[in-house]
Motif scaffolding. Structure first.
Motif, short mmCIF file in Angstrom:
data_model
loop_
_atom_site.label_atom_id
_atom_site.label_comp_id
_atom_site.label_asym_id
_atom_site.label_seq_id
_atom_site.Cartn_x
_atom_site.Cartn_y
_atom_site.Cartn_z
N TRP A 312 52.08 43.17 54.44
CA TRP A 312 50.95 44.05 54.12
C TRP A 312 50.12 43.50 52.97
CZ3 TRP A 312 50.56 46.77 49.39
CH2 TRP A 312 49.42 47.58 49.28
N ALA A 313 50.78 42.96 51.95
CA ALA A 313 50.08 42.60 50.72
C ALA A 313 49.42 41.23 50.75
CB ALA A 313 51.05 42.67 49.54
N LYS A 314 49.96 40.31 51.51
CA LYS A 314 49.47 38.92 51.45
C LYS A 314 47.96 38.79 51.63
CE LYS A 314 52.79 35.24 52.22
NZ LYS A 314 53.24 34.17 53.14
N PRO A 315 47.33 39.49 52.58
CA PRO A 315 45.88 39.31 52.74
C PRO A 315 45.06 39.68 51.52
CG PRO A 315 46.84 40.38 54.67
CD PRO A 315 47.90 40.36 53.61
N TYR A 316 45.61 40.54 50.65
CA TYR A 316 44.87 40.98 49.47
C TYR A 316 45.10 40.08 48.25
CZ TYR A 316 44.62 45.29 52.20
OH TYR A 316 44.42 46.22 53.19
N LEU A 317 46.24 39.38 48.22
CA LEU A 317 46.64 38.66 47.01
C LEU A 317 45.70 37.52 46.66
CD1 LEU A 317 50.52 38.49 47.48
CD2 LEU A 317 49.21 40.07 46.06
N ALA A 318 45.09 36.89 47.66
CA ALA A 318 44.25 35.73 47.40
C ALA A 318 42.78 36.11 47.17
CB ALA A 318 44.35 34.76 48.57
N ASN A 319 42.49 37.40 47.22
CA ASN A 319 41.10 37.85 47.09
C ASN A 319 40.93 38.61 45.78
OD1 ASN A 319 38.61 39.29 47.33
ND2 ASN A 319 38.72 39.07 49.55
N LYS A 320 40.18 38.04 44.87
CA LYS A 320 40.03 38.64 43.54
C LYS A 320 39.36 40.01 43.60
CE LYS A 320 39.15 36.97 38.87
NZ LYS A 320 38.64 35.83 38.07
N GLN A 334 46.02 48.99 32.07
CA GLN A 334 46.95 48.24 31.23
C GLN A 334 46.78 46.73 31.34
OE1 GLN A 334 51.04 49.52 31.63
NE2 GLN A 334 50.44 51.60 32.17
N TYR A 335 45.94 46.26 32.23
CA TYR A 335 45.85 44.83 32.46
C TYR A 335 44.39 44.43 32.69
CZ TYR A 335 45.65 46.71 37.18
OH TYR A 335 45.30 47.45 38.28
N SER A 336 44.11 43.16 32.49
CA SER A 336 42.79 42.64 32.84
C SER A 336 42.84 42.19 34.29
CB SER A 336 42.42 41.46 31.94
OG SER A 336 43.27 40.36 32.22
N MET A 337 41.70 42.21 34.95
CA MET A 337 41.69 41.74 36.33
C MET A 337 42.05 40.27 36.41
SD MET A 337 41.40 44.23 38.29
CE MET A 337 41.34 43.24 39.78
N GLU A 338 41.68 39.51 35.38
CA GLU A 338 42.03 38.09 35.37
C GLU A 338 43.54 37.91 35.33
OE1 GLU A 338 41.27 34.02 32.72
OE2 GLU A 338 40.38 35.94 32.11
N GLY A 339 44.20 38.70 34.45
CA GLY A 339 45.65 38.61 34.36
C GLY A 339 46.33 39.06 35.63
N ALA A 340 45.83 40.15 36.21
CA ALA A 340 46.41 40.66 37.45
C ALA A 340 46.25 39.65 38.58
CB ALA A 340 45.75 41.99 37.83
N PHE A 341 45.09 39.01 38.64
CA PHE A 341 44.86 38.04 39.71
C PHE A 341 45.75 36.81 39.53
CE2 PHE A 341 42.30 34.58 41.71
CZ PHE A 341 42.44 35.03 43.02
N LYS A 342 45.98 36.39 38.30
CA LYS A 342 46.87 35.25 38.06
C LYS A 342 48.30 35.59 38.48
CE LYS A 342 44.37 32.99 34.27
NZ LYS A 342 44.38 32.64 32.82
N ALA A 343 48.74 36.80 38.19
CA ALA A 343 50.08 37.23 38.60
C ALA A 343 50.18 37.30 40.12
CB ALA A 343 50.42 38.57 37.97
N ALA A 344 49.13 37.84 40.75
CA ALA A 344 49.12 37.93 42.21
C ALA A 344 49.11 36.54 42.85
CB ALA A 344 47.91 38.73 42.67
N THR A 345 48.35 35.62 42.26
CA THR A 345 48.30 34.26 42.78
C THR A 345 49.66 33.58 42.67
OG1 THR A 345 45.96 34.06 42.17
CG2 THR A 345 47.17 32.01 42.53
N LEU A 346 50.35 33.84 41.56
CA LEU A 346 51.70 33.28 41.39
C LEU A 346 52.64 33.83 42.46
CD1 LEU A 346 53.78 31.65 39.79
CD2 LEU A 346 54.12 33.68 38.33
N ALA A 347 52.58 35.13 42.71
CA ALA A 347 53.41 35.71 43.76
C ALA A 347 53.11 35.08 45.11
CB ALA A 347 53.20 37.23 43.81
#
Length: 417
Positions: A312-320, A334-347
């Motif tokens: 379910w999540a994979k299609p969203y993880l690569a899209n900022k 609690q987070y910046s979108m930049e930080g959240a996107f970096k964490a998602a990209t790592l996952a």
């Protein structure tokens, strides 16, 4: 394949109904105190600070394993006294392989003491469940008896007396990560963004340490219920019953029966029985995704398209612009979108279908450390405005530029009971 489900108690113990799977070419697919049966899909056969390992993990006799100088051999009478004769009010949890009890021992002599005095321990008492149970008990003694690391749970000792098989661990007062993510109630408040990064980093350091040992160790059962938290939310890996020595020489993998927990096992391992350190990296990606989303890896209570978290999540993880759809709505602001996107990209990198494209755990540690340092330095100021702006922008895009008053957010994970 049989599904896997969990039941939890208030101390963070997980009682697992495990999945056993068989691949075409191989047969076979916890307990942090959890004494859960390990037939999930399970099988038989860094940070160097404050860390050490003695000798390379080579095949040893049972006698050699049980003579580890790091472990105390307890008598059954000792542990009966320490747990008040395994009284029900000392029970922390129980599962397919036995029960776990709270006990007390003297800090210096390690002799049993009165409740409330000395140090608290967790005693896992295994059922007499045949060769497989003994083999996993022995694997736990083997690995945790040789290793010491800040992010591995400490095994204090064991009892092998007649038919009795027990293990004695340090007590982890905040229980499992699984409970903090998925259980509702006053005891389990939602973990903050910074705490989730801290826990993810600690768990990653534990895996990186295992992968960096002279003889690489593959953990093979990395999941939220096997990550325990101490009073300061320091993460420690527990339950080494499925751990296995990694490949040696120029070999890329070891071949073994497919065992683990459904929803966490790497696809190439499920398909071929080929196990490598990158199999652990995939499992880490699943756990990191659970931490980001507040959703469990497998949830049959969700709509059919959302029951398997990774799919379910994979299609969203690569899209900022869409990644916030995956993020736990309890973390808003609690987070910046930049930080959240970096964490998602790592996952997403950890979850690569091709294991060659997954990062090493040392790379994962570096990335998470940078994220945590950035978060602590105040780079997430005005996060709420950033997040709301992203939501409005994405909603406007979806509606041809027309703004709406609200954006649907991911629902909270259901209570596991």
């Amino acid at each position: 394949m049989v599904a896997c489900f969990h039941v939890f108690d208030s101390m963070g113990i997980c009682f697992n109904a495990r999945v056993k799977a068989e691949s075409p070419n191989n047969t076979g697919l916890s307990t942090k105190y959890d004494s859960g049966e390990r037939k999930d899909m399970r099988s038989e056969s860094s940070d160097s600070k404050g860390s050490s390992f003695s000798t390379p993990l080579t095949p040893r006799s049972e006698g050699e394993i049980l003579q580890s100088p790091n472990l105390r051999s307890f008598s059954f009478a000792d542990l009966k006294m320490a747990t008040r004769d395994f009284r029900p009010d000392c029970l922390l949890g129980e599962g397919g392989f036995g029960s776990v009890f709270k006990g007390w021992i003297d800090e210096n002599s390690l002799a049993a003491t009165k409740p409330g005095t000395g140090i608290v321990i967790a005693v896992k008492r295994l059922n007499q469940d045949g060769f497989q149970g003994h083999r996993e008990w022995l694997a736990e003694v083997n690995y945790l008896g040789q290793f010491y690391h800040a992010h591995l749970v400490k095994l204090i000792g064991y009892c092998l007396e007649d038919e009795h098989r027990l293990l004695v661990y340090e007590f982890m007062p905040r229980g499992s990560l699984e409970n903090h993510l998925f259980r509702r109630g006053s005891y389990f408040q939602p973990l903050s963004w910074s705490l989730r990064l801290k826990v993810a980093l600690g768990a990653a350091k534990g895996l990186a340490f295992l992968h960096g040992a002279e003889t690489k160790v593959i953990y093979r059962d990395f999941k939220t219920s096997n990550i325990l938290l101490d009073s300061n939310y320091n993460a420690k890996l527990s339950d080494f019953g499925l751990a296995k020595d990694g490949p040696t020489g120029d070999k890329s993998h070891v071949s073994t029966r497919v065992m683990g927990t459904y929803g966490y096992a790497a696809p190439e391992y499920l398909a071929t029985g080929h196990l490598s350190a990158r199999s652990d990296v995939y499992s880490f990606g699943v756990v990191l995704l659970e931490m980001l989303s507040g959703r469990s890896a497998i949830d049959k209570n969700r709509p059919s398209g959302e029951q398997k978290l990774v799919e379910w999540a994979k299609p969203y993880l690569a899209n900022k612009r869409k990644v916030f759809r995956v993020l736990d709505n309890r973390l808003e602001g609690q987070y910046s979108m930049e930080g959240a996107f970096k964490a998602a990209t790592l996952a997403l990198r950890c979850l690569s279908i091709d294991s060659r494209f997954r990062p090493s755990m040392s790379e994962v540690v570096t990335t998470l450390q940078q994220l945590l340092d950035s978060n602590d330095s105040g780079s997430n100021q005005n996060n709420t405005n950033i997040i709301h702006w992203r939501r409005r922008q994405s909603t406007d895009d979806a509606n041809g530029g027309r703004s709406t008053t609200a954006y649907p957010r991911p629902s909270a994970s259901p209570l596991h009971a």
